[in-house]
Design an enzyme around this catalytic site. Sequence first.
Site, PDB file in Angstrom:
ATOM      1  N   LYS A  28      39.950 135.771   9.564  1.00 57.17           N
ATOM      2  CA  LYS A  28      40.547 134.488   9.186  1.00 57.17           C
ATOM      3  C   LYS A  28      39.717 133.730   8.145  1.00 57.17           C
ATOM      4  O   LYS A  28      40.270 133.113   7.242  1.00 57.17           O
ATOM      5  CB  LYS A  28      40.778 133.612  10.419  1.00 57.17           C
ATOM      6  CG  LYS A  28      39.514 133.110  11.088  1.00 57.17           C
ATOM      7  CD  LYS A  28      39.825 132.280  12.309  1.00 57.17           C
ATOM      8  CE  LYS A  28      38.568 131.855  13.042  1.00 57.17           C
ATOM      9  NZ  LYS A  28      37.697 130.984  12.278  1.00 57.17           N
ATOM     10  N   THR A  29      38.367 133.791   8.268  1.00 56.37           N
ATOM     11  CA  THR A  29      37.530 133.064   7.293  1.00 56.37           C
ATOM     12  C   THR A  29      37.768 133.620   5.901  1.00 56.37           C
ATOM     13  O   THR A  29      37.826 132.885   4.913  1.00 56.37           O
ATOM     14  CB  THR A  29      36.038 133.174   7.673  1.00 56.37           C
ATOM     15  OG1 THR A  29      35.894 132.808   9.045  1.00 56.37           O
ATOM     16  CG2 THR A  29      35.182 132.253   6.824  1.00 56.37           C
ATOM     17  N   ASP A 214      40.706 125.006   9.740  1.00 62.70           N
ATOM     18  CA  ASP A 214      40.278 126.168  10.532  1.00 62.70           C
ATOM     19  C   ASP A 214      40.213 125.773  12.011  1.00 62.70           C
ATOM     20  O   ASP A 214      40.061 124.598  12.338  1.00 62.70           O
ATOM     21  CB  ASP A 214      38.894 126.610  10.039  1.00 62.70           C
ATOM     22  CG  ASP A 214      38.484 127.964  10.604  1.00 62.70           C
ATOM     23  OD1 ASP A 214      39.359 128.688  11.129  1.00 62.70           O
ATOM     24  OD2 ASP A 214      37.293 128.298  10.532  1.00 62.70           O
ATOM     25  N   GLU A 215      40.302 126.757  12.896  1.00 66.18           N
ATOM     26  CA  GLU A 215      40.199 126.537  14.358  1.00 66.18           C
ATOM     27  C   GLU A 215      41.163 125.430  14.802  1.00 66.18           C
ATOM     28  O   GLU A 215      40.810 124.523  15.560  1.00 66.18           O
ATOM     29  CB  GLU A 215      38.760 126.167  14.753  1.00 66.18           C
ATOM     30  CG  GLU A 215      37.702 127.186  14.375  1.00 66.18           C
ATOM     31  CD  GLU A 215      37.765 128.474  15.203  1.00 66.18           C
ATOM     32  OE1 GLU A 215      38.712 128.641  15.993  1.00 66.18           O
ATOM     33  OE2 GLU A 215      36.859 129.321  15.044  1.00 66.18           O
ATOM     34  N   GLN A 245      42.310 131.401  22.043  1.00 59.24           N
ATOM     35  CA  GLN A 245      40.883 131.057  22.002  1.00 59.24           C
ATOM     36  C   GLN A 245      40.661 129.545  22.118  1.00 59.24           C
ATOM     37  O   GLN A 245      39.637 129.025  21.694  1.00 59.24           O
ATOM     38  CB  GLN A 245      40.242 131.588  20.714  1.00 59.24           C
ATOM     39  CG  GLN A 245      40.210 133.110  20.658  1.00 59.24           C
ATOM     40  CD  GLN A 245      39.390 133.616  19.487  1.00 59.24           C
ATOM     41  OE1 GLN A 245      38.173 133.548  19.481  1.00 59.24           O
ATOM     42  NE2 GLN A 245      40.068 134.120  18.472  1.00 59.24           N
ATOM     43  N   ARG A 604      34.149 139.432  21.870  1.00 64.92           N
ATOM     44  CA  ARG A 604      32.888 139.380  21.101  1.00 64.92           C
ATOM     45  C   ARG A 604      32.320 140.791  20.935  1.00 64.92           C
ATOM     46  O   ARG A 604      31.496 141.035  20.057  1.00 64.92           O
ATOM     47  CB  ARG A 604      31.809 138.544  21.819  1.00 64.92           C
ATOM     48  CG  ARG A 604      32.089 137.068  22.083  1.00 64.92           C
ATOM     49  CD  ARG A 604      32.611 136.322  20.900  1.00 64.92           C
ATOM     50  NE  ARG A 604      34.074 136.292  20.922  1.00 64.92           N
ATOM     51  CZ  ARG A 604      34.845 136.026  19.885  1.00 64.92           C
ATOM     52  NH1 ARG A 604      34.297 135.798  18.715  1.00 64.92           N
ATOM     53  NH2 ARG A 604      36.163 136.011  19.974  1.00 64.92           N
TER      54      ARG A 604
END
Length: 670
Positions: A28-29, A214-215, A245, A604
């Site tokens: 995504k970044t 973002d987020e 998330q 993770r």
Amino acid sequence: MQLNPRQQEAVRAIAGPVLVLAGAGSGKTRVITEKIAYLITKCDYQARHIAAVTFTNKAAREMKDRVGKTLGRQYTRGLTVSTFHTLGLNIIRKEVTRLNMKPGFSLFDDQDSFALLKALTEDELDGDKTLLKQLQHQISNWKNAMLQPDQALAQASLPDEQLFAEFYRRYQQNMRACNALDFDDLILLPTLLLSQNQEARERWQKKFRYLLVDEYQDTNTSQYQLVKLLVGERGRFTVVGDDDQSIYSWRGAQPQNLALLQKDFPNLQVVKLEQNYRSHGRILKAANILIENNPHVFEKKLFSEMEYGVPLRVIYGRNEEHEADRVVAEIVRRRFLERTPYSHFALLYRGNHQARVFEKAMLTNRIPYRITGGQSFFARAEVKDIMAYLRLLVNPTDDTALIRIINIPKRGIGPGTVERIGDLANELHISLLEAAQHQALKTRMGSREYQSVQYFTHLISQTARRCDHREEAPSALYDLIRTIGYEEWLYESSPSVSAAEMRYKNINELIRWVTEMLKGDDDHEPLDLEQAVAKLCLRDMLSRNEEDEQGDQVQLMTLHASKGLEFPHVFMVGMEEGLLPHQSSVDDNMVEEERRLAYVGITRAQQSLTFTMARERRQYGDVVKPEPSRFLYELPVDDLEWEDQKVVTEETKEATRESGMEMLRNALKK
């Protein structure tokens, strides 16, 4: 690496509102940075008309660096990449007169707010820490929901709610008089301003012609409203998020904001990023099956083109110490047999208290480790207190410093007195310290309070004069600390004698640093006090940044802190009912959020994932026999190896393993 088709679709969708549902590890970044580059190079947007907003300074720095590398610095001049709170702060600074505030306002952190609430409610709450924390949390929730004190009071029906709303009114009145803001005000004030002032709203919409967030699943009500006000009816924005998330409801995050977007922007384009570039297939399968147990507004399923990978494992310790030994044994074995660097291992736990026993095991076996989220030297309350004294000595207009220490240690200057000083400072447009020394103050308060204030200002002025002489400054500082009785106050206010001793040791360390800087040495010129304090403030900022730097160390952190990170080998420790899901979350019917937390932990892991638990665990003085976490039973049976299903062979190998471990340790020490 080329963007995949879905990533390309997300980058090129610019005509209207876009929601990018980005699963864990789906890049995504990269999509955000490529989209900024696309807007500038292909769509005639200037960098100064684009804003990208995220939640942490680290994420903002990383995003800015990536855009700079993709485009080159000359194209990114004027680009806004910041956290929500920094964006809010910038708007407040530009609009300070419209908000009826003075420039140079003070910013309160959690400790400052807590201290003010404690002083304001002394008669009713008598310093009860639990109630004060609840009050602080409630005020934060009211601000995040965009409720002013009068609205909170109107909505309060129970006596306790009415009392808290009254405390909120007192708190805001005091903050206004002191020209101070807290963390939540940095979102609340710009949001209220843009909603009520059309001219300001149009100006900021004109400045930010394209917004990226973002987020997005972590936004609360006021942050969502701020986004809506900034993008206006044009709706030129891209938000990136993952409802699976969303793990921050305790600080106001609302994953339903993703669903609200569809309602508020009917022409919303939804792009799903489901290809994961991080984890082996088996880990993703387990994560997908676990999270399917939660209800979803948007369905998505992660997949990977990487290998399927090794089974997930569940291992036991006899108790929590043995559980930690088992984890250490696994790390030592892999280090020895596969030459795996320590930094490839991460231990994730639900609560910080679980770290202690693992730290001890690491130290015993000489394994380097790093705990993420530990408190830095400058974040300690006693260090912040003395730093505030130092800042005020070298800069009499530092209102934030004065507010922090005018009544620390207690000297009879309560919040009402500070409020009156603040009112006078606002009327005369002078600093709080000047107002405290002003003749007009005498008629505004009782003689005892006035004398206390004069004693404080005299002490600061006298010490500042002595500090003008470099050689006299160290003794002046020690005299100040003695005169205010700070050591005695530490012993009165600390939970134990050893805690007070440790805190006073930190003060001595701070003054020692200052003294060394004032004296200078072969490598450094002597500094005056103002230069020394500036250097310490910079060291404080750098120490926060240093938290990002890592050597070859095993990483220990909470599941919350692990979000956004990745590690080849992950241990999720304490996979037991009561720990994960946490008992309080079970009691509050918040199991869905705990499941999302487990999902974050699982995703993770890149190559291997091991769950650990103890057959017995000490809890509040009792020994309990924990049940495995319900989440373990929700994982696919074929992909999970439970150690106790081959318990006979394990018991026969116990002695061999112990002696083998000893040999490995000895070999590593050589």
